[in-house]
Design a protein around this motif. Structure first.
Motif, PDB file in Angstrom:
ATOM      1  N   ALA A   1       0.827  -1.202   0.000  1.00  0.00           N
ATOM      2  CA  ALA A   1       0.000   0.000   0.000  1.00  0.00           C
ATOM      3  C   ALA A   1       0.862   1.254   0.000  1.00  0.00           C
ATOM      4  O   ALA A   1       0.551   2.250  -0.673  1.00  0.00           O
ATOM      5  CB  ALA A   1      -0.930  -0.007   1.210  1.00  0.00           C
ATOM      6  N   ASN A   2       1.982   1.217   0.736  1.00  0.00           N
ATOM      7  CA  ASN A   2       2.882   2.373   0.772  1.00  0.00           C
ATOM      8  C   ASN A   2       3.487   2.632  -0.611  1.00  0.00           C
ATOM      9  O   ASN A   2       3.609   3.787  -1.056  1.00  0.00           O
ATOM     10  CB  ASN A   2       3.980   2.132   1.800  1.00  0.00           C
ATOM     11  CG  ASN A   2       4.851   3.355   1.992  1.00  0.00           C
ATOM     12  OD1 ASN A   2       4.358   4.469   2.079  1.00  0.00           O
ATOM     13  ND2 ASN A   2       6.165   3.144   2.058  1.00  0.00           N
ATOM     14  N   ALA A   3       3.848   1.545  -1.301  1.00  0.00           N
ATOM     15  CA  ALA A   3       4.401   1.700  -2.651  1.00  0.00           C
ATOM     16  C   ALA A   3       3.359   2.273  -3.617  1.00  0.00           C
ATOM     17  O   ALA A   3       3.663   3.148  -4.441  1.00  0.00           O
ATOM     18  CB  ALA A   3       4.909   0.354  -3.152  1.00  0.00           C
ATOM     19  N   ALA A   4       2.104   1.819  -3.512  1.00  0.00           N
ATOM     20  CA  ALA A   4       1.045   2.330  -4.377  1.00  0.00           C
ATOM     21  C   ALA A   4       0.775   3.811  -4.107  1.00  0.00           C
ATOM     22  O   ALA A   4       0.544   4.602  -5.032  1.00  0.00           O
ATOM     23  CB  ALA A   4      -0.225   1.506  -4.187  1.00  0.00           C
ATOM     24  N   ALA A   5       0.785   4.196  -2.818  1.00  0.00           N
ATOM     25  CA  ALA A   5       0.543   5.595  -2.466  1.00  0.00           C
ATOM     26  C   ALA A   5       1.616   6.499  -3.047  1.00  0.00           C
ATOM     27  O   ALA A   5       1.341   7.586  -3.573  1.00  0.00           O
ATOM     28  CB  ALA A   5       0.471   5.741  -0.950  1.00  0.00           C
ATOM     29  N   LEU A   6       2.866   6.042  -2.976  1.00  0.00           N
ATOM     30  CA  LEU A   6       3.945   6.865  -3.520  1.00  0.00           C
ATOM     31  C   LEU A   6       3.888   6.944  -5.045  1.00  0.00           C
ATOM     32  O   LEU A   6       4.300   7.955  -5.635  1.00  0.00           O
ATOM     33  CB  LEU A   6       5.287   6.314  -3.058  1.00  0.00           C
ATOM     34  CG  LEU A   6       5.604   6.574  -1.561  1.00  0.00           C
ATOM     35  CD1 LEU A   6       6.887   5.901  -1.162  1.00  0.00           C
ATOM     36  CD2 LEU A   6       5.667   8.067  -1.294  1.00  0.00           C
ATOM     37  N   ARG A   7       3.377   5.872  -5.703  1.00  0.00           N
ATOM     38  CA  ARG A   7       3.181   5.970  -7.147  1.00  0.00           C
ATOM     39  C   ARG A   7       2.140   7.038  -7.489  1.00  0.00           C
ATOM     40  O   ARG A   7       2.292   7.795  -8.457  1.00  0.00           O
ATOM     41  CB  ARG A   7       2.754   4.613  -7.719  1.00  0.00           C
ATOM     42  CG  ARG A   7       3.878   3.587  -7.792  1.00  0.00           C
ATOM     43  CD  ARG A   7       3.508   2.424  -8.704  1.00  0.00           C
ATOM     44  NE  ARG A   7       2.313   1.731  -8.248  1.00  0.00           N
ATOM     45  CZ  ARG A   7       2.319   0.703  -7.399  1.00  0.00           C
ATOM     46  NH1 ARG A   7       3.483   0.272  -6.893  1.00  0.00           N
ATOM     47  NH2 ARG A   7       1.194   0.101  -7.034  1.00  0.00           N
ATOM     48  N   ALA A   8       1.086   7.126  -6.676  1.00  0.00           N
ATOM     49  CA  ALA A   8       0.087   8.175  -6.894  1.00  0.00           C
ATOM     50  C   ALA A   8       0.667   9.570  -6.646  1.00  0.00           C
ATOM     51  O   ALA A   8       0.353  10.534  -7.359  1.00  0.00           O
ATOM     52  CB  ALA A   8      -1.113   7.930  -5.984  1.00  0.00           C
TER      53      ALA A   8
END
Length: 377
Positions: A141-148
């Motif tokens: 989830a942290n990786a996805a948030a940073l992609r956003a």
């Protein structure tokens, strides 16, 4: 000396005899008339109207960013090309904002890359039960948030880049500039106040005019066939006509005026047409071949209709009933009654009667008179 007295009756008879012996009055000379020849030639059907010139496009140039105007790159009234620089707004704040946005993007790209690798490690470790499923999900989830966050950063960089580009205002169209409404040193804001300058595209240009409801069916019939020929003549004395083509027919009749709006397109290479200028428009719809034309002065109206006086080879004026059609310039199309080649009287009709002998004078030919045919005022 003896005097002789003549009886009264005898003297009266002598007086009457003397009067009867006077010569008869001279015959009245033939009336002088002017004639022209009825000719067979092409007769254009032309609708004439008053029009006004309007630019092909009008653009009110405004700023899209806020800032101090630092430079103007043209003079009032200049012709400019599309893409040519017009104004410069102080770009320094927008250049700094762009650098800041790029720095934020670089920072977040590093964090996003670190988060992606951590998520991959946790995904591998959870398979061996070295970490819990919750820890692996949190890393993903942290990786996805940073992609956003990266997408937001890229959008911020693009917005900052556009703001910096908009600090240099360029001409959106080619055309002629009007008066400068804002000078160097003024603070300009987007969407407020007067535009910085107005550009009119005058090459090519348009002429807007109207035709009556009576003429519209003929216009409608021929407008779809091909590009109709249009001639615009400025109202100034001695102005030369400009050639163009019909480009627009409105989709409704104005119920107030009973007219239909049309527009014609002109290349206007010589810039003889100017926005707001009044012109006379001639719209040629078709050309009728082999029509009989006579000068308009030849056609008379009597109790039984229209007629002309025809002068025969013996110089006698004969009254000929005719059916007069539409005007063609200063001439009239004769639908019935003449075959062409006849001499018709154009001046002096009031001095002659049918069958009278006349003295003939020749007027200019119909072809000479009809240099610029026009059918309807």
């Amino acid at each position: 000396m003896t005097s002789r007295r003549i009886p009264f009756a005898t003297g009266a008879l002598l007086t009457i005899a003397a009067a009867c012996s006077k010569p008869a009055p001279a015959a009245k000379p033939p009336a002088a008339v002017t004639v022209a020849t009825a000719e067979r030639r092409e007769a254009p059907y032309v609708v004439v109207a008053n029009g006004v010139v309007e630019p092909m496009r009008t653009v009110a140039v405004q700023s899209q960013v806020t800032g101090v105007l630092t430079a103007v790159h043209f003079a009032e009234g200049d012709e400019v090309r599309a893409g040519q620089p017009l104004f410069t707004i102080d770009p320094r704040p927008y250049a700094a904002a762009l650098r800041q946005a790029r720095a934020v993007l670089a920072r977040d790209e590093a964090q996003a890359e670190s988060a992606r690798r951590e998520a991959e490690r946790f995904a591998a470790l959870v398979q061996k039960d070295y970490v819990t499923r919750s820890q692996a999900d949190q890393a993903a989830a942290n990786a996805a948030a940073l992609r956003a966050v990266l997408e937001a950063d890229r959008a911020a960089v693009e917005a900052a880049r556009l703001d910096l580009e908009n600090a240099s205002i360029r001409a959106p169209v080619s055309g002629k500039t009007g008066g400068l409404l804002v000078r160097e040193g003024n603070l300009v804001r987007p969407g407020t106040g007067a535009p910085l300058v107005v550009i009119n595209q005058i090459r090519p240009t348009l002429v807007r005019f109207s035709v009556s409801e009576r003429d519209f069916p003929v216009v409608q019939r021929y407008a779809s066939d091909s590009a109709l020929h249009v001639r615009a003549t400025p109202a100034q004395a001695g102005a030369e006509p400009v050639e163009g083509t019909l480009s627009f027919v409105d989709n409704g009749i104005d119920t107030t005026t009973g007219t239909v709006t049309l527009k014609a397109r002109f290349d206007n290479a010589a810039r003889s047409l100017w926005p707001g200028q009044f012109v006379q428009v001639s719209l040629q719809l078709f050309v009728q071949p082999d029509a009989v034309l006579v000068p308009g002065e030849a056609v008379m109206t009597g109790q039984e209709g229209t007629f002309v006086f025809v002068v025969d080879e013996k110089s006698k004026a004969l009254m000929r009933p005719v059916t007069a059609g539409r005007p063609v310039g200063r001439d009239v199309l004769i639908e019935k009654g003449l075959k062409g080649g006849e001499r018709v009287v154009v001046d002096g009709q009031a001095r002659i009667a049918p069958g009278a002998t006349v003295e003939v004078r020749t007027a200019p030919s119909v072809a000479t008179r009809t240099e610029q045919p026009e059918a309807r005022p």
